[in-house]
Design a protein around this motif. Structure first.
Motif, PDB file in Angstrom:
ATOM      1  N   GLU A 169      -4.459   9.014   8.424  1.00 37.66           N
ATOM      2  CA  GLU A 169      -4.154   7.765   7.721  1.00 37.66           C
ATOM      3  C   GLU A 169      -2.734   7.274   8.002  1.00 37.66           C
ATOM      4  O   GLU A 169      -2.446   6.082   7.857  1.00 37.66           O
ATOM      5  N   ILE A 170      -1.838   8.188   8.378  1.00 36.04           N
ATOM      6  CA  ILE A 170      -0.464   7.784   8.680  1.00 36.04           C
ATOM      7  C   ILE A 170      -0.120   8.073  10.143  1.00 36.04           C
ATOM      8  O   ILE A 170       1.058   8.254  10.492  1.00 36.04           O
ATOM      9  N   ALA A 171      -1.134   8.092  10.982  1.00 35.50           N
ATOM     10  CA  ALA A 171      -0.907   8.351  12.404  1.00 35.50           C
ATOM     11  C   ALA A 171       0.028   7.318  13.014  1.00 35.50           C
ATOM     12  O   ALA A 171       0.779   7.630  13.959  1.00 35.50           O
ATOM     13  N   PHE A 172       0.004   6.096  12.472  1.00 38.32           N
ATOM     14  CA  PHE A 172       0.862   5.031  13.007  1.00 38.32           C
ATOM     15  C   PHE A 172       2.342   5.372  12.880  1.00 38.32           C
ATOM     16  O   PHE A 172       3.174   4.852  13.618  1.00 38.32           O
ATOM     17  N   SER A 173       2.693   6.266  11.933  1.00 37.01           N
ATOM     18  CA  SER A 173       4.098   6.624  11.732  1.00 37.01           C
ATOM     19  C   SER A 173       4.581   7.690  12.712  1.00 37.01           C
ATOM     20  O   SER A 173       5.779   7.945  12.804  1.00 37.01           O
ATOM     21  N   VAL A 201       4.381   7.044   2.488  1.00 37.70           N
ATOM     22  CA  VAL A 201       4.603   5.873   3.325  1.00 37.70           C
ATOM     23  C   VAL A 201       4.286   4.659   2.461  1.00 37.70           C
ATOM     24  O   VAL A 201       3.191   4.555   1.918  1.00 37.70           O
ATOM     25  N   LEU A 202       5.252   3.792   2.304  1.00 37.36           N
ATOM     26  CA  LEU A 202       5.048   2.565   1.541  1.00 37.36           C
ATOM     27  C   LEU A 202       5.038   1.398   2.510  1.00 37.36           C
ATOM     28  O   LEU A 202       6.025   1.144   3.205  1.00 37.36           O
ATOM     29  N   LYS A 203       3.906   0.708   2.560  1.00 33.34           N
ATOM     30  CA  LYS A 203       3.757  -0.451   3.438  1.00 33.34           C
ATOM     31  C   LYS A 203       3.862  -1.732   2.607  1.00 33.34           C
ATOM     32  O   LYS A 203       3.161  -1.884   1.603  1.00 33.34           O
ATOM     33  N   GLU A 257       0.846  -1.196   0.000  1.00 30.31           N
ATOM     34  CA  GLU A 257       0.000   0.000   0.000  1.00 30.31           C
ATOM     35  C   GLU A 257       0.876   1.239   0.000  1.00 30.31           C
ATOM     36  O   GLU A 257       1.845   1.333   0.755  1.00 30.31           O
ATOM     37  N   LEU A 258       0.541   2.188  -0.872  1.00 29.60           N
ATOM     38  CA  LEU A 258       1.209   3.475  -0.928  1.00 29.60           C
ATOM     39  C   LEU A 258       0.272   4.534  -0.366  1.00 29.60           C
ATOM     40  O   LEU A 258      -0.846   4.700  -0.853  1.00 29.60           O
ATOM     41  N   LEU A 259       0.732   5.252   0.651  1.00 29.93           N
ATOM     42  CA  LEU A 259      -0.040   6.342   1.246  1.00 29.93           C
ATOM     43  C   LEU A 259       0.680   7.648   0.951  1.00 29.93           C
ATOM     44  O   LEU A 259       1.873   7.805   1.227  1.00 29.93           O
TER      45      LEU A 259
END
Length: 264
Positions: free
Chosen positions: A46-50, A57-59, A10-12
């Motif tokens: 959406e990228i709060a985990f980072s 962010v590439l997951k 997934e790309l964010l």
């Protein structure tokens, strides 16, 4: 091309992020199947985990990276068949150097063209175009009349106060006018591809070429002015047409609100 991972990818990113676009086209070049998610620029939930607001962010599975260059190097490991990071240590250093040149010059020129005070009429038009790209990605979008009457006309002032935009624009010589630096970037680009047809002097496209392609496709598709577009010169146009052959005719998932990008 066989993928080297069965894990979901997934790309964010923000829809206007040049770094997110670079990773997007890198994934397309590698033939990877992936999901694309836009990050709300106001909330970044959406990228709060980072614990940061940095994109892309590439997951890949449960692992994730933020830096676009590191993401390209990671993709080279996961999808090694179609190399874009150089085949020797020296080539890899040349690719990284060329990618840094793209950051400073092509990305920098674009941001300069969106906030330039001396070219305020042109840069305000560019800022409105940027608003057209960015605003639809925000949740809880205000009414259309408010966007058109209030937000879009003031987006130039918004961009001028965004730290990321100011930092990127400052990489371009602020003592020279926009037309001069545009001409310098075009000449430098043509010189860089003069040897092999690619920015890092490699025999095949590198992720530096992909970064440049991503930005040129974005600027051309959305009609930005004073930026490096596909019609900047006959040499740039020929390079752009050649680069298109390395990507799918109908890239999915769609990156831009206007799709397909110009030239496809």
């Amino acid at each position: 091309m066989a993928a080297q991972t069965d894990e979901p990818i997934e790309l964010l990113t923000y829809p206007n992020s040049p770094y997110g676009a670079k990773v997007y086209w890198a994934l397309q070049f590698k033939g990877a199947k992936f999901a694309l998610s836009y990050v709300n620029g106001f909330t970044t939930k959406e990228i709060a985990f980072s614990k940061q607001k940095v994109v892309p962010v590439l997951k890949i599975g449960d692992r994730w990276l933020q830096d676009s260059r590191e993401n390209c190097l990671r993709l080279e490991e996961v999808f090694p068949e179609r190399s874009f990071a150089g085949k020797t240590e020296q080539e890899r250093e040349d690719v990284i150097a060329a990618d840094q040149w793209v950051d400073r010059n092509i990305f920098g020129l674009h941001m300069r063209a969106c906030i330039d005070k001396r070219e305020s009429v042109l840069s305000k038009r560019n800022a409105r175009r940027m608003a057209d790209v960015v605003l639809p990605s925000f949740s809880g979008l205000p009414p259309l009349w408010f966007r058109n009457v209030v937000l879009k006309p003031t987006w130039w002032f918004v961009l001028r106060n965004v730290g990321f935009v100011k930092r990127m624009a400052s990489q371009i010589d602020t003592h020279k006018d926009l037309q001069s630096v545009h001409a310098e970037v075009v000449r430098a680009f043509e010189k860089r591809i003069g040897k092999t047809g690619f920015l890092a002097g490699t025999e095949e496209p590198s992720f530096a070429d992909i970064a440049a392609f991503a930005q040129i496709a974005f600027c051309t598709t959305h009609g930005f002015e004073g930026t490096l577009n596909a019609d900047a010169s006959p040499v740039v146009s020929a390079w752009y047409d050649r680069m298109r052959t390395y990507f799918p005719d109908n890239p999915t998932p769609a990156l831009f609100p206007y799709w397909p990008p110009a030239g496809f």
